[in-house]
Motif scaffolding. Structure first.
Motif: not given
Length: 459
Positions: A131-134, A192-195
């Motif tokens: 992500a460009s920003l988390l 895969a995952q991101l928050t």
């Protein structure tokens, strides 16, 4: 062709057999062609990889016209001398090749071999998912990007759906959100995952602007604003409750400063911002122009109905025929918003005067007469009313601005926005004095009447 030759030969032999003393030699029968495999490369591949097959044929008594390749496992696989295939099934293939000559005879098959091994499968792999920003403020956007290999399907939840293996997407989460990427291929599944954390909004007036800040009375200024964390936003005066972010056009009049106040509240705190817009009165510009006649549209008409262009005469002639002059001015250069402030009429640049028209026929008068194209029917009979100007002596004609010409202002104002302003000149005390002499005033060529017009305009 070869079959036709055989038939002709047989006919010829039949004829010769009937002729005493003739001998003949039986023709040779058709020789079958021969097939050759040039190459099959490679001879061992994995399923789905390319195999190139190449062959040729010869025919001693004709030519090769067709080709046929077949696999012992897959059946016919080609019909050209050389081709590439990726569709061979797994296993050991005996490859047969034959050619056909122009007498429809096929050669014997020749054989080659190729071995096809099972396809190599590689498990799906998520190379990256970022992500460009988390962490972002509420209402902001973030770009998700990913790179996946060996996958037949790739998808992302949270309403994004099926995506390409290598791509990106911009999202605007309303709250903290976890995104999961799933890749399937090669008999396996990779994830895969991101928050992305969405910060609670903070009450703020990001900006409140007016553009332009100075406008002419009746002009438009654009108000633009952006707030965060507000439950209610107002702009006063005029508008009241508005969106948390947006723009509005406002039309302002007068000569003053207009103040607009934006108020943003979250229920606990209230913030305000102001912008000033100054309006001013636009003053018109004064212009002065000299307008001369369009000579080709100007001229005179006798009382007999005979028109004459390019020369402006008014009075009577030796045949005691009354003459009226007609003058056409091109006013297309005067703008539509013009306010005529003065019209200076100059008849002094005349070509000549014959006789004593002012003594014999009275005062010369001008009337508005939008005749369009001059013709004999434009001669006016009767008692005209509403003279724009009057000249009662030769001195008044010969003096620039002489005579009484106050009617020209309103008459020209009425024609603003049109292409032409046209007038009629006549002595209307008498059409003729019946003395058998020319009594007339004449303008022609470079000696013509003219108007000096002053007007105000915002253009």
């Amino acid at each position: 062709m070869k079959r036709v030759m055989l038939v002709l030969g047989a006919l010829l032999l039949g004829v010769l057999a009937l002729v005493p003393g003739c001998e003949y030699i039986l023709p040779q029968s058709n020789q079958p062609p021969k097939a050759y495999i040039n190459a099959i490369t490679p001879t061992e591949v994995n399923q789905g990889q390319e195999v190139r097959l190449s062959g040729h044929g010869t025919d001693v008594d004709g030519q090769v016209v067709a080709y046929r390749w077949r696999s012992e496992r897959d059946g016919q696989i080609g019909a050209s001398a050389e081709f590439v295939t990726t569709s061979l099934s797994v296993g050991d293939h005996a490859i047969y090749f034959m050619v056909q000559d122009n007498n429809d005879t096929w050669s014997a098959e020749v054989r080659g071999n190729v071995k096809v091994l099972p396809a190599v499968t590689t498990p799906a792999k998520v190379n990256s998912f970022t992500a460009s920003l988390l962490t972002i403020p509420a209402g902001d956007s973030v770009t998700l990007a990913w790179n996946v290999s060996n996958a037949t399907t790739v998808s992302i939840d949270q309403g994004i759906g099926t995506v390409s293996p290598v791509a990106s997407v911009t999202v605007t989460p309303a709250a903290t959100t976890t995104y999961k990427l799933t890749a399937t291929g090669g008999g396996s599944t990779a994830t895969a995952q991101l928050t992305v954390t969405v910060q609670a909004p903070v009450l703020d007036i990001v900006f409140f602007n007016a553009d332009p800040e100075e406008v002419v009375s009746g002009g438009v200024s654009k108000l633009t604003w952006k707030t965060t964390g507000a439950t209610e936003v107002k702009i006063l005066p005029i508008f009241g409750v508005v969106a948390k972010e947006g723009f509005l056009n406002v039309t302002l009049t007068g000569e003053q400063v207009h103040t607009f106040t934006l108020t943003a509240t979250d229920g606990d705190k209230t913030l305000t911002a102001k912008v000033d817009i100054e309006t001013y009165l636009l003053m018109p510009t004064n212009y002065s122009i000299t307008i001369e006649p369009v000579l080709s549209e100007s001229g005179y008409v006798r009382s007999t109905g005979a028109p004459w262009a390019n020369h402006i005469y008014v009075g009577d002639d030796t045949n005691n025929i009354g003459i009226q002059g007609f003058v056409s001015f091109d006013i297309s250069g005067i703008p539509d918003d013009a306010v005529i402030t003065s019209v200076f009429v100059d008849l002094s640049d005349r070509q000549s005067t014959y006789g004593q028209p002012f003594n014999d026929l009275g005062c010369l008068r001008a009337y508005a007469h939008n005749y369009g194209t001059l013709d004999g029917g434009d001669y006016f009979t009767g008692s005209p009313l509403g003279a724009l100007g009057r000249w009662c002596s030769q001195d008044q004609v010969d003096t620039p601005g002489g005579g009484l010409t106050t009617g020209f202002n309103d008459a020209l104002q009425d024609r603003v926005g049109q292409d032409r302003f046209q007038i009629r000149l006549q002595f209307n005390d008498k059409a003729t004095d019946n003395d058998g002499n020319n009594d007339l005033v004449r303008w022609s060529t470079s000696a013509l009447p003219k108007l000096i017009v002053e007007y105000n305009s915002y253009e």
